[in-house]
Design a protein around this motif. Structure first.
Motif, PDB file in Angstrom:
ATOM      1  N   GLY A  29      51.640 -24.607  25.344  1.00 23.43           N
ATOM      2  CA  GLY A  29      51.486 -23.040  25.300  1.00 23.43           C
ATOM      3  C   GLY A  29      50.589 -22.470  24.306  1.00 23.43           C
ATOM      4  N   THR A  30      50.419 -23.472  23.331  1.00 24.50           N
ATOM      5  CA  THR A  30      49.285 -23.139  22.195  1.00 24.50           C
ATOM      6  C   THR A  30      47.813 -22.954  22.893  1.00 24.50           C
ATOM      7  OG1 THR A  30      50.334 -24.062  20.361  1.00 24.50           O
ATOM      8  CG2 THR A  30      47.914 -23.534  20.286  1.00 24.50           C
ATOM      9  N   VAL A  31      47.414 -24.107  23.680  1.00 25.64           N
ATOM     10  CA  VAL A  31      46.337 -24.145  24.535  1.00 25.64           C
ATOM     11  C   VAL A  31      46.008 -23.074  25.431  1.00 25.64           C
ATOM     12  CG1 VAL A  31      44.847 -25.525  26.073  1.00 25.64           C
ATOM     13  CG2 VAL A  31      46.140 -26.518  24.308  1.00 25.64           C
ATOM     14  N   ALA A  32      47.028 -22.672  26.324  1.00 21.44           N
ATOM     15  CA  ALA A  32      46.968 -21.382  27.246  1.00 21.44           C
ATOM     16  C   ALA A  32      46.636 -20.267  26.527  1.00 21.44           C
ATOM     17  CB  ALA A  32      48.397 -21.604  27.920  1.00 21.44           C
ATOM     18  N   GLY A  33      47.515 -20.074  25.296  1.00 17.61           N
ATOM     19  CA  GLY A  33      47.449 -18.924  24.568  1.00 17.61           C
ATOM     20  C   GLY A  33      46.023 -18.522  24.104  1.00 17.61           C
ATOM     21  N   LEU A  34      45.478 -19.814  23.453  1.00 19.22           N
ATOM     22  CA  LEU A  34      44.124 -19.715  23.199  1.00 19.22           C
ATOM     23  C   LEU A  34      43.059 -19.299  24.076  1.00 19.22           C
ATOM     24  CD1 LEU A  34      44.090 -22.560  20.342  1.00 19.22           C
ATOM     25  CD2 LEU A  34      44.231 -19.936  20.032  1.00 19.22           C
ATOM     26  N   MET A  35      43.324 -20.107  25.319  1.00 17.85           N
ATOM     27  CA  MET A  35      42.487 -19.718  26.333  1.00 17.85           C
ATOM     28  C   MET A  35      42.631 -18.307  26.851  1.00 17.85           C
ATOM     29  SD  MET A  35      42.852 -23.385  28.577  1.00 17.85           S
ATOM     30  CE  MET A  35      41.793 -22.732  29.888  1.00 17.85           C
ATOM     31  N   HIS A  36      43.691 -17.731  26.723  1.00 18.79           N
ATOM     32  CA  HIS A  36      43.832 -16.569  27.336  1.00 18.79           C
ATOM     33  C   HIS A  36      43.266 -15.319  26.269  1.00 18.79           C
ATOM     34  CE1 HIS A  36      45.670 -12.640  28.824  1.00 18.79           C
ATOM     35  NE2 HIS A  36      46.098 -12.370  27.962  1.00 18.79           N
ATOM     36  N   VAL A  37      43.371 -15.975  25.035  1.00 19.41           N
ATOM     37  CA  VAL A  37      42.649 -14.869  23.963  1.00 19.41           C
ATOM     38  C   VAL A  37      40.992 -15.126  24.071  1.00 19.41           C
ATOM     39  CG1 VAL A  37      42.129 -14.638  21.473  1.00 19.41           C
ATOM     40  CG2 VAL A  37      44.520 -15.058  22.275  1.00 19.41           C
ATOM     41  N   ALA A  38      40.625 -16.325  24.268  1.00 19.40           N
ATOM     42  CA  ALA A  38      38.992 -16.306  24.572  1.00 19.40           C
ATOM     43  C   ALA A  38      38.520 -15.757  25.803  1.00 19.40           C
ATOM     44  CB  ALA A  38      38.707 -17.815  24.596  1.00 19.40           C
ATOM     45  N   GLY A  39      39.385 -15.708  26.766  1.00 17.18           N
ATOM     46  CA  GLY A  39      39.003 -14.838  28.065  1.00 17.18           C
ATOM     47  C   GLY A  39      38.244 -15.871  29.115  1.00 17.18           C
ATOM     48  N   THR A  40      38.241 -15.359  30.225  1.00 18.43           N
ATOM     49  CA  THR A  40      37.916 -16.099  31.337  1.00 18.43           C
ATOM     50  C   THR A  40      36.512 -16.509  31.350  1.00 18.43           C
ATOM     51  OG1 THR A  40      39.481 -15.229  32.642  1.00 18.43           O
ATOM     52  CG2 THR A  40      37.855 -16.427  33.870  1.00 18.43           C
ATOM     53  N   ASP A  41      35.423 -15.518  31.012  1.00 16.65           N
ATOM     54  CA  ASP A  41      34.051 -15.605  30.951  1.00 16.65           C
ATOM     55  C   ASP A  41      33.722 -16.693  29.844  1.00 16.65           C
ATOM     56  OD1 ASP A  41      33.937 -13.762  32.767  1.00 16.65           O
ATOM     57  OD2 ASP A  41      33.434 -11.962  31.410  1.00 16.65           O
ATOM     58  N   PHE A  42      34.312 -16.740  28.721  1.00 16.91           N
ATOM     59  CA  PHE A  42      33.930 -17.428  27.669  1.00 16.91           C
ATOM     60  C   PHE A  42      34.440 -18.953  28.028  1.00 16.91           C
ATOM     61  CE2 PHE A  42      34.665 -19.840  23.450  1.00 16.91           C
ATOM     62  CZ  PHE A  42      33.578 -19.622  22.807  1.00 16.91           C
ATOM     63  N   ILE A  43      35.394 -19.130  28.575  1.00 18.71           N
ATOM     64  CA  ILE A  43      36.007 -20.411  29.156  1.00 18.71           C
ATOM     65  C   ILE A  43      35.100 -21.074  30.093  1.00 18.71           C
ATOM     66  CG2 ILE A  43      37.730 -21.797  30.181  1.00 18.71           C
ATOM     67  CD1 ILE A  43      38.521 -20.904  27.392  1.00 18.71           C
ATOM     68  N   ASP A  44      34.649 -20.100  31.140  1.00 17.22           N
ATOM     69  CA  ASP A  44      33.675 -20.605  32.177  1.00 17.22           C
ATOM     70  C   ASP A  44      32.470 -20.938  31.769  1.00 17.22           C
ATOM     71  OD1 ASP A  44      35.527 -20.040  34.162  1.00 17.22           O
ATOM     72  OD2 ASP A  44      34.950 -17.932  34.734  1.00 17.22           O
ATOM     73  N   ALA A  45      32.044 -20.272  30.465  1.00 17.09           N
ATOM     74  CA  ALA A  45      30.654 -20.655  30.068  1.00 17.09           C
ATOM     75  C   ALA A  45      30.658 -22.079  29.232  1.00 17.09           C
ATOM     76  CB  ALA A  45      30.329 -19.470  28.973  1.00 17.09           C
ATOM     77  N   MET A  46      32.013 -22.254  28.736  1.00 11.45           N
ATOM     78  CA  MET A  46      32.003 -23.545  28.147  1.00 11.45           C
ATOM     79  C   MET A  46      31.918 -24.558  29.022  1.00 11.45           C
ATOM     80  SD  MET A  46      35.208 -23.057  25.400  1.00 11.45           S
ATOM     81  CE  MET A  46      35.297 -24.687  24.680  1.00 11.45           C
ATOM     82  N   GLY A  47      32.406 -24.661  30.162  1.00  9.19           N
ATOM     83  CA  GLY A  47      32.656 -25.737  30.973  1.00  9.19           C
ATOM     84  C   GLY A  47      33.762 -26.468  30.915  1.00  9.19           C
ATOM     85  N   GLY A  48      34.074 -27.680  31.884  1.00 16.10           N
ATOM     86  CA  GLY A  48      35.112 -28.398  31.679  1.00 16.10           C
ATOM     87  C   GLY A  48      35.048 -29.245  30.591  1.00 16.10           C
ATOM     88  N   SER A  49      34.232 -29.940  30.389  1.00 11.75           N
ATOM     89  CA  SER A  49      33.927 -30.905  29.243  1.00 11.75           C
ATOM     90  C   SER A  49      34.321 -30.247  27.895  1.00 11.75           C
ATOM     91  CB  SER A  49      32.633 -31.741  29.332  1.00 11.75           C
ATOM     92  OG  SER A  49      32.410 -32.395  30.598  1.00 11.75           O
ATOM     93  N   ARG A  50      33.737 -29.198  27.847  1.00  9.32           N
ATOM     94  CA  ARG A  50      33.903 -28.647  26.301  1.00  9.32           C
ATOM     95  C   ARG A  50      35.431 -27.911  26.251  1.00  9.32           C
ATOM     96  NH1 ARG A  50      29.288 -26.451  23.365  1.00  9.32           N
ATOM     97  NH2 ARG A  50      27.729 -27.061  24.121  1.00  9.32           N
ATOM     98  N   VAL A  51      35.999 -27.622  27.297  1.00  9.50           N
ATOM     99  CA  VAL A  51      37.180 -27.333  27.132  1.00  9.50           C
ATOM    100  C   VAL A  51      38.201 -28.504  27.078  1.00  9.50           C
ATOM    101  CG1 VAL A  51      39.148 -26.384  28.668  1.00  9.50           C
ATOM    102  CG2 VAL A  51      36.958 -24.977  28.688  1.00  9.50           C
ATOM    103  N   ALA A  52      37.901 -29.476  27.560  1.00  8.90           N
ATOM    104  CA  ALA A  52      38.834 -30.541  27.417  1.00  8.90           C
ATOM    105  C   ALA A  52      38.558 -31.085  26.058  1.00  8.90           C
ATOM    106  CB  ALA A  52      38.455 -31.970  28.374  1.00  8.90           C
ATOM    107  N   LEU A  53      37.684 -31.045  25.448  1.00 11.26           N
ATOM    108  CA  LEU A  53      37.197 -31.323  24.278  1.00 11.26           C
ATOM    109  C   LEU A  53      37.926 -30.723  22.983  1.00 11.26           C
ATOM    110  CD1 LEU A  53      35.845 -33.160  22.000  1.00 11.26           C
ATOM    111  CD2 LEU A  53      33.666 -31.942  21.905  1.00 11.26           C
ATOM    112  N   ALA A  54      38.165 -29.323  23.270  1.00 16.43           N
ATOM    113  CA  ALA A  54      38.607 -28.214  22.661  1.00 16.43           C
ATOM    114  C   ALA A  54      40.172 -28.506  22.744  1.00 16.43           C
ATOM    115  CB  ALA A  54      38.222 -26.965  22.975  1.00 16.43           C
ATOM    116  N   GLY A  55      40.772 -28.843  23.796  1.00 14.07           N
ATOM    117  CA  GLY A  55      41.957 -29.170  24.208  1.00 14.07           C
ATOM    118  C   GLY A  55      42.332 -30.563  23.244  1.00 14.07           C
ATOM    119  N   VAL A  56      41.653 -31.395  23.317  1.00 14.52           N
ATOM    120  CA  VAL A  56      42.047 -32.650  22.276  1.00 14.52           C
ATOM    121  C   VAL A  56      41.973 -32.251  20.590  1.00 14.52           C
ATOM    122  CG1 VAL A  56      41.353 -34.941  21.608  1.00 14.52           C
ATOM    123  CG2 VAL A  56      41.418 -34.260  23.975  1.00 14.52           C
ATOM    124  N   ALA A  57      41.074 -31.545  20.376  1.00 10.02           N
ATOM    125  CA  ALA A  57      40.948 -30.899  19.139  1.00 10.02           C
ATOM    126  C   ALA A  57      42.195 -30.267  18.696  1.00 10.02           C
ATOM    127  CB  ALA A  57      39.466 -30.074  18.771  1.00 10.02           C
TER     128      ALA A  57
END
Length: 220
Positions: A29-57
């Motif tokens: 829920g925390t990860v999903a909420g932060l992703m929602h706050v960040a916005g789709t464009d920002f998440i897409d710009a990060m890419g899967g590898s960065r998103v995965a690293l952020a999730g582990v962080a």
């Protein structure tokens, strides 16, 4: 007697399972909420590898927050952290406090790395030099702290650390070898440098849980 032991074991596993499920739900829920706050464009710009690293962080930071809360409020924290009672938390305050510092520092460094501004992610909010400095500081601090704290762990915690490292290394070696081979042979997704960092960080957590679980310390 056997029925009593089996009943206690089943109840302990049920309690641990519920705790793990609640933790997973809170984390997701925390990860999903932060992703929602960040916005789709920002998440897409990060890419899967960065998103995965952020999730582990975020997992590291959440664990630090949970343990820190448990130490601040022992009575409630005992139920949250699945320990016998508040007195046990008070007795382990020093060791668990060190764990809070380590997990929080690792989580912060990984998150800074995930959000670092690079040519492939020009909108990153963290300057690359700052992310590198944070990572270097955390690694140097970790080495220094490990040396300073080397005599402050009892035999059980020392053995858990060795076993956790063993499992983390073994799982990382298997996963990275298979992934790297698949990439090399053109049979799987590309393995990037940041994927290696993410895998190693994630396996550190998995290795710790495996070592703790094998000794039955997750069942109270």
């Amino acid at each position: 007697m056997d029925k009593m032991v089996a009943g206690h074991s089943a109840a302990a596993w049920k309690k641990s399972g519920i705790g793990a499920l609640v933790g997973a739900i809170v984390g997701a829920g925390t990860v999903a909420g932060l992703m929602h706050v960040a916005g789709t464009d920002f998440i897409d710009a990060m890419g899967g590898s960065r998103v995965a690293l952020a999730g582990v962080a975020i997992l590291y930071l959440l664990m630090a927050a949970f343990v820190g809360f448990g130490l601040a409020v022992p009575r409630t924290g005992a139920r949250l952290l699945n320990v016998a009672d508040g007195d046990e938390l008070r007795e382990e305050r020093a060791g668990m406090g060190r764990s809070v510092i380590v997990m929080g520092a690792i989580g912060a460094a990984l998150l800074a790395l995930a959000l670092a501004r690079t040519p492939s992610f020009p909108t990153g909010p963290v300057p690359a030099q700052a992310a590198a400095a944070v990572l270097a500081l955390v690694i140097a601090g970790g080495v220094a702290a490990s040396w300073a704290w080397r005599c402050q762990y009892d035999e059980l915690n020392r053995q858990l650390g060795i076993e956790g490292g063993y499992w983390a290394f073994g799982l990382s070696w298997i996963g990275l070898t298979l992934w790297g081979a698949a990439d090399f042979l053109g049979l799987g997704p590309a393995l990037t440098a940041i994927d290696v960092v993410t895998t190693l960080a994630a396996m550190m957590l998995v290795g710790a849980f495996v070592a703790i679980g094998r000794r039955g310390l997750m069942m109270r």
